[in-house]
Design a protein around this motif. Sequence first.
Motif, PDB file in Angstrom:
ATOM      1  N   SER A 142      -4.483 -12.867  -8.884  1.00  0.00           N
ATOM      2  CA  SER A 142      -3.507 -11.899  -9.383  1.00  0.00           C
ATOM      3  C   SER A 142      -3.357 -11.998 -10.893  1.00  0.00           C
ATOM      4  O   SER A 142      -3.380 -13.090 -11.449  1.00  0.00           O
ATOM      5  CB  SER A 142      -2.141 -12.159  -8.743  1.00  0.00           C
ATOM      6  N   THR A 143      -3.194 -10.863 -11.528  1.00  0.00           N
ATOM      7  CA  THR A 143      -2.896 -10.848 -12.961  1.00  0.00           C
ATOM      8  C   THR A 143      -1.450 -10.404 -13.192  1.00  0.00           C
ATOM      9  O   THR A 143      -1.059 -10.104 -14.315  1.00  0.00           O
ATOM     10  CB  THR A 143      -3.837  -9.874 -13.706  1.00  0.00           C
TER      11      THR A 143
ATOM     12  N   ASN B 197       0.582  -1.715  -6.088  1.00  0.00           N
ATOM     13  CA  ASN B 197      -0.409  -1.995  -7.126  1.00  0.00           C
ATOM     14  C   ASN B 197      -0.408  -0.930  -8.211  1.00  0.00           C
ATOM     15  O   ASN B 197      -0.547  -1.225  -9.398  1.00  0.00           O
ATOM     16  CB  ASN B 197      -1.814  -2.096  -6.511  1.00  0.00           C
TER      17      ASN B 197
ATOM     18  N   ASP C 216      -5.133   6.436  -9.602  1.00  0.00           N
ATOM     19  CA  ASP C 216      -4.352   6.203 -10.815  1.00  0.00           C
ATOM     20  C   ASP C 216      -5.225   6.317 -12.058  1.00  0.00           C
ATOM     21  O   ASP C 216      -6.443   6.288 -11.979  1.00  0.00           O
ATOM     22  CB  ASP C 216      -3.649   4.835 -10.756  1.00  0.00           C
TER      23      ASP C 216
ATOM     24  N   GLY D 247      -2.507  -8.378  -1.996  1.00  0.00           N
ATOM     25  CA  GLY D 247      -2.419  -6.937  -1.766  1.00  0.00           C
ATOM     26  C   GLY D 247      -3.741  -6.319  -1.344  1.00  0.00           C
ATOM     27  O   GLY D 247      -3.837  -5.693  -0.282  1.00  0.00           O
ATOM     28  N   LEU D 248      -4.753  -6.494  -2.168  1.00  0.00           N
ATOM     29  CA  LEU D 248      -6.067  -5.922  -1.829  1.00  0.00           C
ATOM     30  C   LEU D 248      -6.607  -6.511  -0.523  1.00  0.00           C
ATOM     31  O   LEU D 248      -7.104  -5.753   0.319  1.00  0.00           O
ATOM     32  CB  LEU D 248      -7.055  -6.101  -2.998  1.00  0.00           C
TER      33      LEU D 248
ATOM     34  N   GLY E 293      -1.238 -11.938  -4.983  1.00  0.00           N
ATOM     35  CA  GLY E 293      -2.689 -11.765  -4.922  1.00  0.00           C
ATOM     36  C   GLY E 293      -3.196 -11.480  -3.522  1.00  0.00           C
ATOM     37  O   GLY E 293      -4.359 -11.700  -3.205  1.00  0.00           O
TER      38      GLY E 293
ATOM     39  N   HIS F  33       0.297  -2.424 -11.710  1.00  0.00           N
ATOM     40  CA  HIS F  33      -0.894  -2.586 -12.539  1.00  0.00           C
ATOM     41  C   HIS F  33      -1.369  -1.306 -13.228  1.00  0.00           C
ATOM     42  O   HIS F  33      -2.237  -1.375 -14.085  1.00  0.00           O
ATOM     43  CB  HIS F  33      -2.064  -3.120 -11.694  1.00  0.00           C
TER      44      HIS F  33
ATOM     45  N   GLY G 208       2.885 -10.001  -6.526  1.00  0.00           N
ATOM     46  CA  GLY G 208       1.969 -10.786  -7.338  1.00  0.00           C
ATOM     47  C   GLY G 208       1.436 -12.022  -6.656  1.00  0.00           C
ATOM     48  O   GLY G 208       1.068 -12.988  -7.311  1.00  0.00           O
TER      49      GLY G 208
HETATM   50  N1  LIG Z   1      -4.640   0.014  -9.181  1.00  0.00           N
HETATM   51  C1  LIG Z   1      -5.008  -1.052  -9.914  1.00  0.00           C
HETATM   52  N2  LIG Z   1      -5.302  -0.897 -11.241  1.00  0.00           N
HETATM   53  C2  LIG Z   1      -5.673  -1.948 -11.995  1.00  0.00           C
HETATM   54  N3  LIG Z   1      -5.792  -3.208 -11.540  1.00  0.00           N
HETATM   55  C3  LIG Z   1      -5.525  -3.430 -10.230  1.00  0.00           C
HETATM   56  C4  LIG Z   1      -5.113  -2.378  -9.366  1.00  0.00           C
HETATM   57  N4  LIG Z   1      -4.926  -2.888  -8.124  1.00  0.00           N
HETATM   58  C5  LIG Z   1      -5.208  -4.205  -8.221  1.00  0.00           C
HETATM   59  N5  LIG Z   1      -5.572  -4.535  -9.490  1.00  0.00           N
HETATM   60  C6  LIG Z   1      -5.993  -5.878  -9.955  1.00  0.00           C
HETATM   61  O1  LIG Z   1      -6.394  -6.664  -8.831  1.00  0.00           O
HETATM   62  C7  LIG Z   1      -5.581  -7.851  -8.771  1.00  0.00           C
HETATM   63  C8  LIG Z   1      -5.368  -8.245  -7.313  1.00  0.00           C
HETATM   64  O2  LIG Z   1      -4.603  -7.258  -6.651  1.00  0.00           O
HETATM   65  P1  LIG Z   1      -3.729  -7.659  -5.375  1.00  0.00           P
HETATM   66  O3  LIG Z   1      -4.623  -8.329  -4.377  1.00  0.00           O
HETATM   67  O4  LIG Z   1      -2.993  -6.471  -4.900  1.00  0.00           O
HETATM   68  O5  LIG Z   1      -2.753  -8.764  -5.929  1.00  0.00           O
HETATM   69  P2  LIG Z   1      -1.419  -8.613  -6.808  1.00  0.00           P
HETATM   70  O6  LIG Z   1      -1.033  -7.179  -6.842  1.00  0.00           O
HETATM   71  O7  LIG Z   1      -0.441  -9.464  -6.091  1.00  0.00           O
HETATM   72  O8  LIG Z   1      -1.754  -9.131  -8.174  1.00  0.00           O
HETATM   73  C9  LIG Z   1      -4.317  -7.514  -9.520  1.00  0.00           C
HETATM   74  O9  LIG Z   1      -3.639  -8.650  -9.990  1.00  0.00           O
HETATM   75  C10 LIG Z   1      -4.864  -6.644 -10.654  1.00  0.00           C
HETATM   76  O10 LIG Z   1      -5.437  -7.444 -11.663  1.00  0.00           O
END
Ligand SMILES: Nc1ncnc2c1ncn2[C@@H]1O[C@H](COP(=O)(O)OP(=O)(O)O)[C@@H](O)[C@H]1O
Lengths: 114, 141
Positions: free
Chosen positions: B95-96, B53, B78, B111-112, B109, B57, B107
């Motif tokens: 996901s963005t 991430n 970060d 990860g978190l 969505g 991101h 991507g």
């Molecule tokens: N460290 C970060 N800084 C900024 N935005 C983040 C960060 N981590 C996650 N995000 C935001 O949260 C969304 C969801 O994250 P995640 O569940 O990891 O899915 P993915 O990474 O596949 O998009 C990301 O698409 C992004 O918009």
Amino acid sequence: MIGGIMTVTELLDKLPLRALCLPDPDRDVTGGYTGDLLSWVMGSAQPGQAWVTIMSNVNVVAVATLCDVSCVILAQGVTLEPEVLKTAESKLVNVLTSPLPAFELCLTVGELIR
Amino acid sequence: MTAPLRFHYDIDGENFTSAGEASVKVKKSLRQLGFPQEVIRRVAIAMYEGEINMVIHAEGGWAEVTVYPDRIEIVLCDRGPGIKDVELAMQAGYSTAPEQIRSLGFGAGMGLPNMKANSDTMVIDTKIGVGTTITMTVNVG
Ligand SMILES: Nc1ncnc2c1ncn2[C@@H]1O[C@H](COP(=O)(O)OP(=O)(O)O)[C@@H](O)[C@H]1O
Ligand SMILES: [Mg+2]
């Protein structure tokens, strides 16, 4: 014999597979997981499983290491760049490739280790 | 009492090829320290998702892993854009990430949600335009 746990080498001998790198040939294959989206793989693949994918970038090696899969099996003739294979070798990740599409590949692996 | 063991890693935001290296190193260190497989696995997965991430991101940052007798703490920091809506970001499938990132297998969505599932506590401290700090702990035993 059909069924039971096999090593990666035994799997190689019995199926239309080719080793791209085999730094840990005696690993037991305890099952399988298939998928290309790395977060799904991270969330579901279990240690010892064979991971069937068509993804071929270097991050595959990191995910395979972290999930501790017994081998990565690339479907449909996908291969890895020499640089990526070097990384796999150093991280002790077995990488195989097969001409079969993922579904057929899973079926044949599943038949052997079930 | 001796100070707890601490590992520090700089996460290169430019480099997709080395993304995940810190997590792989942590995994190795924890194995050498003799932690149970399942603990190592949870730390490695939670940290890897956080590391990715930061690369996708947030243009990189740093990670710190502290080993306590009863838990392992992972801090990911970060100076990226921050997360506008944390609740939304936490939803599975949200996901963005741009298309080019998706073609690499990221991507999804997840990860978190994976970080949440693989940690015992997770706190997200984020501010738009300032950055994001995520602190996770994984209990030992
Ligand atoms: N460290 C970060 N800084 C900024 N935005 C983040 C960060 N981590 C996650 N995000 C935001 O949260 C969304 C969801 O994250 P995640 O569940 O990891 O899915 P993915 O990474 O596949 O998009 C990301 O698409 C992004 O918009
Ligand atoms: Mg992510």
